[in-house]
Design a protein around this motif. Sequence first.
Motif, mmCIF file in Angstrom:
data_model
loop_
_atom_site.group_PDB
_atom_site.id
_atom_site.type_symbol
_atom_site.label_atom_id
_atom_site.label_comp_id
_atom_site.label_asym_id
_atom_site.label_seq_id
_atom_site.Cartn_x
_atom_site.Cartn_y
_atom_site.Cartn_z
ATOM 1 N N MET A 197 0.825 -1.101 0.077
ATOM 2 C CA MET A 197 -0.034 -0.099 -0.022
ATOM 3 C C MET A 197 0.655 1.179 0.025
ATOM 4 O O MET A 197 1.824 1.146 0.726
ATOM 5 C CB MET A 197 -0.874 -0.015 1.172
ATOM 6 N N LYS A 198 0.353 2.193 -0.821
ATOM 7 C CA LYS A 198 1.424 3.408 -0.965
ATOM 8 C C LYS A 198 0.564 4.674 -1.132
ATOM 9 O O LYS A 198 -0.242 4.697 -1.917
ATOM 10 C CB LYS A 198 2.338 3.275 -2.281
ATOM 11 N N GLN A 199 0.680 5.486 0.012
ATOM 12 C CA GLN A 199 -0.300 6.561 -0.015
ATOM 13 C C GLN A 199 0.419 7.866 -1.042
ATOM 14 O O GLN A 199 1.502 8.159 -0.757
ATOM 15 C CB GLN A 199 -0.453 7.187 1.375
ATOM 16 N N VAL A 200 -0.473 8.452 -1.590
ATOM 17 C CA VAL A 200 -0.155 9.708 -2.328
ATOM 18 C C VAL A 200 -0.777 10.843 -2.098
ATOM 19 O O VAL A 200 -1.982 10.708 -1.449
ATOM 20 C CB VAL A 200 -0.174 9.292 -4.037
ATOM 21 N N GLY A 201 -0.414 12.120 -2.549
ATOM 22 C CA GLY A 201 -1.191 13.381 -2.277
ATOM 23 C C GLY A 201 -2.212 13.524 -3.108
ATOM 24 O O GLY A 201 -2.154 12.748 -4.029
ATOM 25 N N PHE A 202 -2.973 14.446 -2.861
ATOM 26 C CA PHE A 202 -3.990 14.681 -3.976
ATOM 27 C C PHE A 202 -3.312 15.347 -5.104
ATOM 28 O O PHE A 202 -4.245 15.140 -6.193
ATOM 29 C CB PHE A 202 -5.021 15.610 -3.073
ATOM 30 N N ARG A 203 -2.471 16.025 -5.080
ATOM 31 C CA ARG A 203 -1.752 16.665 -6.164
ATOM 32 C C ARG A 203 -1.507 15.726 -7.030
ATOM 33 O O ARG A 203 -1.607 15.771 -8.303
ATOM 34 C CB ARG A 203 -0.744 17.785 -5.970
ATOM 35 N N GLN A 204 -0.627 14.748 -6.413
ATOM 36 C CA GLN A 204 -0.026 13.572 -7.272
ATOM 37 C C GLN A 204 -1.128 12.718 -8.039
ATOM 38 O O GLN A 204 -1.152 12.348 -9.089
ATOM 39 C CB GLN A 204 0.636 12.748 -6.400
ATOM 40 N N GLU A 205 -2.417 12.762 -7.334
ATOM 41 C CA GLU A 205 -3.496 12.090 -8.011
ATOM 42 C C GLU A 205 -3.902 12.877 -8.915
ATOM 43 O O GLU A 205 -4.363 12.065 -10.293
ATOM 44 C CB GLU A 205 -4.508 11.621 -6.928
ATOM 45 N N ALA A 206 -4.340 14.023 -9.068
ATOM 46 C CA ALA A 206 -4.680 14.765 -10.035
ATOM 47 C C ALA A 206 -3.731 14.829 -11.113
ATOM 48 O O ALA A 206 -4.233 14.842 -12.432
ATOM 49 C CB ALA A 206 -4.809 16.064 -9.675
ATOM 50 N N SER A 207 -2.378 14.674 -11.075
ATOM 51 C CA SER A 207 -1.470 14.684 -12.115
ATOM 52 C C SER A 207 -1.706 13.482 -12.860
ATOM 53 O O SER A 207 -1.328 13.472 -14.248
ATOM 54 C CB SER A 207 0.139 15.004 -11.393
ATOM 55 N N ARG A 208 -1.733 12.408 -12.294
ATOM 56 C CA ARG A 208 -1.899 11.057 -13.000
ATOM 57 C C ARG A 208 -3.363 10.934 -13.660
ATOM 58 O O ARG A 208 -3.522 10.353 -14.842
ATOM 59 C CB ARG A 208 -1.787 10.015 -11.890
ATOM 60 N N LEU A 209 -4.490 11.263 -13.092
ATOM 61 C CA LEU A 209 -5.672 11.124 -13.716
ATOM 62 C C LEU A 209 -5.847 12.280 -14.849
ATOM 63 O O LEU A 209 -6.544 12.019 -15.848
ATOM 64 C CB LEU A 209 -6.800 11.460 -12.751
ATOM 65 N N GLY A 210 -5.324 13.374 -14.677
ATOM 66 C CA GLY A 210 -5.503 14.482 -15.835
ATOM 67 C C GLY A 210 -6.759 15.195 -15.703
ATOM 68 O O GLY A 210 -7.470 14.810 -14.713
ATOM 69 N N GLY A 211 -7.030 16.189 -16.573
ATOM 70 C CA GLY A 211 -8.169 17.037 -16.517
ATOM 71 C C GLY A 211 -8.109 18.191 -17.184
ATOM 72 O O GLY A 211 -6.943 18.515 -17.641
ATOM 73 N N ILE A 212 -9.187 18.929 -17.270
ATOM 74 C CA ILE A 212 -9.251 20.352 -17.884
ATOM 75 C C ILE A 212 -9.384 21.279 -16.960
ATOM 76 O O ILE A 212 -10.277 21.091 -15.984
ATOM 77 C CB ILE A 212 -10.023 20.501 -18.894
ATOM 78 N N GLY A 213 -8.609 22.346 -16.584
ATOM 79 C CA GLY A 213 -8.718 23.270 -15.629
ATOM 80 C C GLY A 213 -9.728 24.306 -15.980
ATOM 81 O O GLY A 213 -10.339 24.581 -17.118
ATOM 82 N N SER A 214 -9.829 25.221 -14.897
ATOM 83 C CA SER A 214 -10.786 26.411 -15.145
ATOM 84 C C SER A 214 -10.394 27.452 -16.182
ATOM 85 O O SER A 214 -11.114 28.173 -16.967
ATOM 86 C CB SER A 214 -11.253 27.071 -13.778
ATOM 87 N N CYS A 215 -9.042 27.336 -16.449
ATOM 88 C CA CYS A 215 -8.708 28.182 -17.629
ATOM 89 C C CYS A 215 -8.861 27.785 -18.966
ATOM 90 O O CYS A 215 -8.742 28.324 -19.943
ATOM 91 C CB CYS A 215 -7.119 28.388 -17.525
ATOM 92 N N GLY A 216 -9.308 26.302 -19.115
ATOM 93 C CA GLY A 216 -9.646 25.845 -20.619
ATOM 94 C C GLY A 216 -8.322 25.055 -20.974
ATOM 95 O O GLY A 216 -8.767 24.169 -21.915
ATOM 96 N N ARG A 217 -7.384 24.884 -20.381
ATOM 97 C CA ARG A 217 -6.367 24.032 -20.630
ATOM 98 C C ARG A 217 -6.189 22.906 -19.839
ATOM 99 O O ARG A 217 -6.799 22.673 -18.857
ATOM 100 C CB ARG A 217 -4.830 25.092 -20.628
#
Length: 396
Positions: A197-217
């Motif tokens: 089991m390896k715990q990761v931070g919420f920022r690391q999780e978002a970097s792996r999942l990806g997505g579109i920010g509020s800026c549209g990029r």
Amino acid sequence: MSCGSCGTGKDGQPKGCKNNGTCGTDGCNKLTVFDWLSNMSLPGNMEPFNGVEVRFKNGRKHFYINSENLSLSIGDVVATEAASGHDIGMVTLTGELVRVQMKKKKENPNTEALPKIYRKATQKDIDVWQKVRDKEADVQKRSREIAIRLGLQMKISDVEFQGDASKVIFYYTAEERVDFRELIKEFARTFNTRIEMKQVGFRQEASRLGGIGSCGRELCCSTWLTDFRSVSTSAARYQQLSLNPQKLAGQCGKLKCCLNYELDSYMDALKEFPKSDVKLQTEKGTAICQKIDIFKGLLWYSYTNDGMNWHELTAEKVNEIVAINKKGKKVASLEEYIEYTAAPANKELFSNVVGQDSLTRFDQPKSKNNRRRNKNKNKNKNRNQKSRSRNTKKNA
């Protein structure tokens, strides 16, 4: 941006970079490294550095020693030493740049203490590796169901199998400490393999999942950002942003990393401004700061007994008044330091340079006169049609 060697295969799947990471744009993956020493030869009395950087899933990168003196290049799939068995990864960097990367990450450049690279991966190794990677989505789904059944406050965000299928790593995020001893026993019985089991931070999780920010990029953390610096609410205060959690929070639920991008520029600009809590002493009364415009270099002050009327002053004038107050003197009034500038005549506030119609042209309702005209036109058309039909019948 991707290099010219990147293409699209079947079903829209990317083929990948054929330059093995040596493309000039380096836009294929944020974890790739441009080997700017690839076309340079070492001095004659210098041996090549036998350290190798290998990348695995989820952005894992480790350094290994090429003890067998294999001819490795960027993009080769190799079998590396693990705690038990072996793992499969991809070579991302070789040569002298590995020494630079190790110093940058504050690791010991002594390669004797590094784990070994066994061999280049055979077809059998790649088949086993690909087979277990295809199972990761199903294992992740089943592991989430077990965690929910046990009532654990955690989220399993990803699963990674070791290359020889002897171990599986579960990446999870949690707000508080989680006791997953019973969970590990349940996983071991269900998946019949060693569990980590390896715990990761919420920022690391978002970097792996990806997505579109509020800026549209696309998210910075999933495209180019590799180091996550702490972001505080003071960065928003210095930039005079409203402290609204919904606007300042990113996809990870934390403060946006982009709040730090322009912070240094704002800090430099604010050095020329007096502090907002400094009060100006005048003969008409004490004046307090109400608003600051960093871009225009303006400040608005109002008297304590007349807070509705604001007086616009430049930063230079305010600093001049502050210097006079430090000497124990008072200025006559703020009105003496206001700089009046004549507005240019016939200045066009807005011009349609694109040539498009107004976006609100459909918002205004039609007038009654236009409706009456349309009704009269329709009546006249119907009368003309009826008269034409009667004339044709008579002639027939």
